[in-house]
Write an enzyme that holds these catalytic residues in place. Sequence first.
Site, mmCIF file in Angstrom:
data_model
loop_
_atom_site.group_PDB
_atom_site.id
_atom_site.type_symbol
_atom_site.label_atom_id
_atom_site.label_comp_id
_atom_site.label_asym_id
_atom_site.label_seq_id
_atom_site.Cartn_x
_atom_site.Cartn_y
_atom_site.Cartn_z
ATOM 1 N N LYS A 68 22.628 2.100 -1.009
ATOM 2 C CA LYS A 68 22.569 0.859 -1.816
ATOM 3 C C LYS A 68 22.088 1.109 -3.253
ATOM 4 C CE LYS A 68 21.902 -2.473 1.952
ATOM 5 N NZ LYS A 68 21.071 -3.583 2.445
ATOM 6 N N ASP A 104 22.151 -9.832 -0.002
ATOM 7 C CA ASP A 104 21.039 -9.872 0.962
ATOM 8 C C ASP A 104 20.103 -11.057 0.694
ATOM 9 O OD1 ASP A 104 21.711 -7.753 2.632
ATOM 10 O OD2 ASP A 104 20.681 -6.264 1.396
ATOM 11 N N ALA A 130 7.254 -3.817 1.149
ATOM 12 C CA ALA A 130 7.647 -3.765 -0.272
ATOM 13 C C ALA A 130 8.763 -2.743 -0.472
ATOM 14 C CB ALA A 130 6.428 -3.412 -1.128
ATOM 15 N N ASN A 153 1.419 -4.795 1.529
ATOM 16 C CA ASN A 153 2.085 -3.544 1.926
ATOM 17 C C ASN A 153 1.073 -2.451 2.189
ATOM 18 O OD1 ASN A 153 4.601 -2.230 2.423
ATOM 19 N ND2 ASN A 153 4.286 -1.015 0.568
HETATM 20 P P1 NAP Z 1 12.345 0.628 3.501
HETATM 21 O O1 NAP Z 1 12.847 0.496 2.102
HETATM 22 O O2 NAP Z 1 12.248 1.983 4.114
HETATM 23 O O3 NAP Z 1 10.888 -0.081 3.574
HETATM 24 C C1 NAP Z 1 10.129 -0.032 4.751
HETATM 25 C C2 NAP Z 1 8.883 -0.911 4.621
HETATM 26 O O4 NAP Z 1 8.194 -0.869 5.876
HETATM 27 C C3 NAP Z 1 7.894 -0.455 3.556
HETATM 28 O O5 NAP Z 1 7.220 -1.570 3.020
HETATM 29 C C4 NAP Z 1 6.924 0.418 4.380
HETATM 30 O O6 NAP Z 1 5.619 0.499 3.817
HETATM 31 C C5 NAP Z 1 6.851 -0.389 5.662
HETATM 32 N N1 NAP Z 1 6.426 0.454 6.791
HETATM 33 C C6 NAP Z 1 7.163 1.388 7.425
HETATM 34 N N2 NAP Z 1 6.420 1.972 8.389
HETATM 35 C C7 NAP Z 1 5.193 1.391 8.358
HETATM 36 C C8 NAP Z 1 3.985 1.545 9.106
HETATM 37 N N3 NAP Z 1 3.899 2.437 10.098
HETATM 38 N N4 NAP Z 1 2.923 0.758 8.797
HETATM 39 C C9 NAP Z 1 3.002 -0.161 7.797
HETATM 40 N N5 NAP Z 1 4.110 -0.353 7.049
HETATM 41 C C10 NAP Z 1 5.192 0.413 7.328
HETATM 42 O O7 NAP Z 1 13.261 -0.219 4.531
HETATM 43 P P2 NAP Z 1 14.120 -1.534 4.186
HETATM 44 O O8 NAP Z 1 15.476 -1.136 3.741
HETATM 45 O O9 NAP Z 1 13.289 -2.416 3.314
HETATM 46 O O10 NAP Z 1 14.310 -2.188 5.650
HETATM 47 C C11 NAP Z 1 13.211 -2.719 6.366
HETATM 48 C C12 NAP Z 1 13.707 -3.403 7.642
HETATM 49 O O11 NAP Z 1 14.532 -4.510 7.324
HETATM 50 C C13 NAP Z 1 14.571 -2.506 8.542
HETATM 51 O O12 NAP Z 1 14.177 -2.707 9.877
HETATM 52 C C14 NAP Z 1 15.984 -3.026 8.340
HETATM 53 O O13 NAP Z 1 16.799 -2.850 9.483
HETATM 54 C C15 NAP Z 1 15.714 -4.509 8.116
HETATM 55 N N6 NAP Z 1 16.786 -5.183 7.352
HETATM 56 C C16 NAP Z 1 17.377 -6.267 7.896
HETATM 57 C C17 NAP Z 1 18.373 -6.937 7.205
HETATM 58 C C18 NAP Z 1 19.056 -8.131 7.805
HETATM 59 O O14 NAP Z 1 20.150 -8.478 7.371
HETATM 60 N N7 NAP Z 1 18.440 -8.808 8.753
HETATM 61 C C19 NAP Z 1 18.753 -6.500 5.913
HETATM 62 C C20 NAP Z 1 18.106 -5.386 5.367
HETATM 63 C C21 NAP Z 1 17.110 -4.719 6.100
HETATM 64 P P3 NAP Z 1 5.254 1.675 2.750
HETATM 65 O O15 NAP Z 1 5.762 1.193 1.413
HETATM 66 O O16 NAP Z 1 3.789 1.773 2.818
HETATM 67 O O17 NAP Z 1 5.975 2.923 3.224
#
Ligand code: NAP
Length: 278
Positions: A68, A104, A130, A153
């Site tokens: 993306k 999104d 975040a 976050n």
């Molecule tokens: P990303 O950019 O990798 O961000 C992950 C986030 O989760 C960060 O804020 C990270 O915190 C936090 N995190 C991960 N592991 C953690 C832990 N053990 N403890 C605390 N915080 C933790 O991922 P993303 O693209 O934003 O996607 C996040 C989720 O949204 C995924 O499950 C994805 O499938 C879902 N999603 C759904 C849709 C939909 O259409 N429904 C669309 C997009 C995404 P840090 O910054 O501290 O690492």
Amino acid sequence: MADKLRAFVCGHPVAHSRSPLIHGNWLKEHGIEGSYEPRDVAPGDFEAFIGGLAGGLYAGGNVTIPHKESAFRLVDRHDAAAEAIGAVNTLWIEDGRLYGGNTDAYGFAANLDASAPGWDREKTATVLGAGGAARAVVHALKSRNMGEIRIVNRTLARAQELAAGDGRISAHPWEALPELLADTTLLVNTTSLGMKGGGELSIDLDPLPSAAVVTDIVYVPLRTPLLAAAARRGLKTVDGLGMLLHQAVPGFERWFGVRPEVTPRLREIVVADLGAGA
Ligand code: NAP
């Protein structure tokens, strides 16, 4: 006979994507002679893939993880949402140029509009996470005139970066949650916690007001532990599948010329497929 309209979803991996199921159903429903195909494109091949799109086979397509942000850098033009979010999930060709948009934020807001009308204007949102998805969610919340947006976050610096430059938005460490929840009207999980195979999201929802809405953008499982805990408290909950379904609408309309609907039947089909893959 006119050429068949073709679209794609590109990602790496891409086999898990439900977008072909969603768009395939709409193509059938509207009797459109078109196709929507998964394209597994490795990061090293993405620039060449993007470079071949204008003037190529496709009317456009979707971009998913991990492309993306690269798509944002590589397209000729952005729409306003992509510009604000810094990522592209929808591509289309216009006047021989490759455009990149982001649906999104639209999908997130449309899902809440459908399931929790009145969730928006001048309310107080607390957003967990975040990352990339949080950027889209925060953009949606700003566009809908949320009164106050708090980003919580694990890595505070990422929350601070996302909050920067807007007086309505503040950044907080995880420990601040109990205090923040006390006047939260919308709680959103955008972290990957709660996802099947991922870590556990365990927070105490007791401080939330009884009129609060809780939504999780994780949709595998559909009823995440956060949503289950909120439902046990009698709070209104909205799952993340609706965001996925609604974000697909603008792309389909651009490529195939018909604005499709997110129906209960479509949702059932995707839920059944998610169940089958679980
Ligand atoms: P990303 O950019 O990798 O961000 C992950 C986030 O989760 C960060 O804020 C990270 O915190 C936090 N995190 C991960 N592991 C953690 C832990 N053990 N403890 C605390 N915080 C933790 O991922 P993303 O693209 O934003 O996607 C996040 C989720 O949204 C995924 O499950 C994805 O499938 C879902 N999603 C759904 C849709 C939909 O259409 N429904 C669309 C997009 C995404 P840090 O910054 O501290 O690492």
